[in-house]
Design a protein around this motif. Sequence first.
Motif, PDB file in Angstrom:
ATOM      1  N   GLN A   1      -5.062   6.499  -0.704  1.00  0.00           N
ATOM      2  CA  GLN A   1      -4.229   5.304  -0.704  1.00  0.00           C
ATOM      3  C   GLN A   1      -4.353   4.573  -2.037  1.00  0.00           C
ATOM      4  O   GLN A   1      -5.411   4.590  -2.672  1.00  0.00           O
ATOM      5  CB  GLN A   1      -4.650   4.373   0.432  1.00  0.00           C
ATOM      6  CG  GLN A   1      -4.383   4.926   1.817  1.00  0.00           C
ATOM      7  CD  GLN A   1      -4.808   3.959   2.902  1.00  0.00           C
ATOM      8  OE1 GLN A   1      -5.606   3.057   2.688  1.00  0.00           O
ATOM      9  NE2 GLN A   1      -4.266   4.154   4.091  1.00  0.00           N
TER      10      GLN A   1
ATOM     11  N   VAL B   1       0.649   5.827  -0.748  1.00  0.00           N
ATOM     12  CA  VAL B   1      -0.227   6.998  -0.714  1.00  0.00           C
ATOM     13  C   VAL B   1       0.090   7.891  -1.902  1.00  0.00           C
ATOM     14  O   VAL B   1       1.273   8.090  -2.251  1.00  0.00           O
ATOM     15  CB  VAL B   1      -0.054   7.786   0.607  1.00  0.00           C
ATOM     16  CG1 VAL B   1      -0.830   9.096   0.572  1.00  0.00           C
ATOM     17  CG2 VAL B   1      -0.503   6.942   1.787  1.00  0.00           C
TER      18      VAL B   1
ATOM     19  N   MET C   1       0.838  -1.196   0.000  1.00  0.00           N
ATOM     20  CA  MET C   1       0.000   0.000   0.000  1.00  0.00           C
ATOM     21  C   MET C   1       0.872   1.245   0.000  1.00  0.00           C
ATOM     22  O   MET C   1       1.885   1.302   0.689  1.00  0.00           O
ATOM     23  CB  MET C   1      -0.922   0.013   1.216  1.00  0.00           C
ATOM     24  CG  MET C   1      -1.861   1.201   1.281  1.00  0.00           C
ATOM     25  SD  MET C   1      -2.885   1.184   2.783  1.00  0.00           S
ATOM     26  CE  MET C   1      -1.638   1.469   4.048  1.00  0.00           C
TER      27      MET C   1
END
Length: 232
Positions: free
Chosen positions: A163, A3, A1
Amino acid sequence: MSVLASLFVGRARPLARAGHPDVPSGIVKLPQSGALRLTVHGLEGDEQGDRVFHGGPEKAVHHYAAEHYAFWRGQYPHSPVQMLPGAFGENFSTLGMTESTVCIGDVYAVGAALLQVSQGRQPCWKLNRLLQREDAASNMQRSGATGWYYRVLREGLVAPGDQLLLVERPNPAWPMQRLIQALFPESAVTPSLVAEWRQAAELKQLTVNWQNTFTRRVQQLQLEDWSRRLTE
């Protein structure tokens, strides 16, 4: 993950070079602070000067890794363009996603949108004009730090701070680094390289143009002449 640290768009505008006619280009982009609508054709407010070779549904969004700019600052310490996110005309800038960790065909949820990695960037001579360096495009190609493009599977709003969530990875053996090395090999044509091309041509999530390029190479056993793309 990861951003979405920065979001960039830009209108097509003249890109100048002394002694040459101006050419329209959308490579100069500005950071955005709020949410933008993302459609299959790209981000609202974003333009390309040449829609034959830039933009379109298979190259709706360009993503570039912010961590690469430290390398480029070393390469171009006196660049007329500050070597910071947005300098290469990307739409998305992040930390933590690079060509070694992102695979062809990856599907990411970003804000309300759903995107799929479709191909890498093939740098062209407009980068030379922007940086006032005749070798900028060829250096980016040689480095492998080209960034990658997305097609849009689901339209929606995206914003800085969203995200990027990996939803699907159909080709874990094919990070973009491997694909880019297959497209821009450092060595002459070898049986192992031809085998890479054959496998790459069968990647269903890869753009048709790149599939066709790899197929043609398997058939002809030779590379294309890149000079027209890399030099003005």
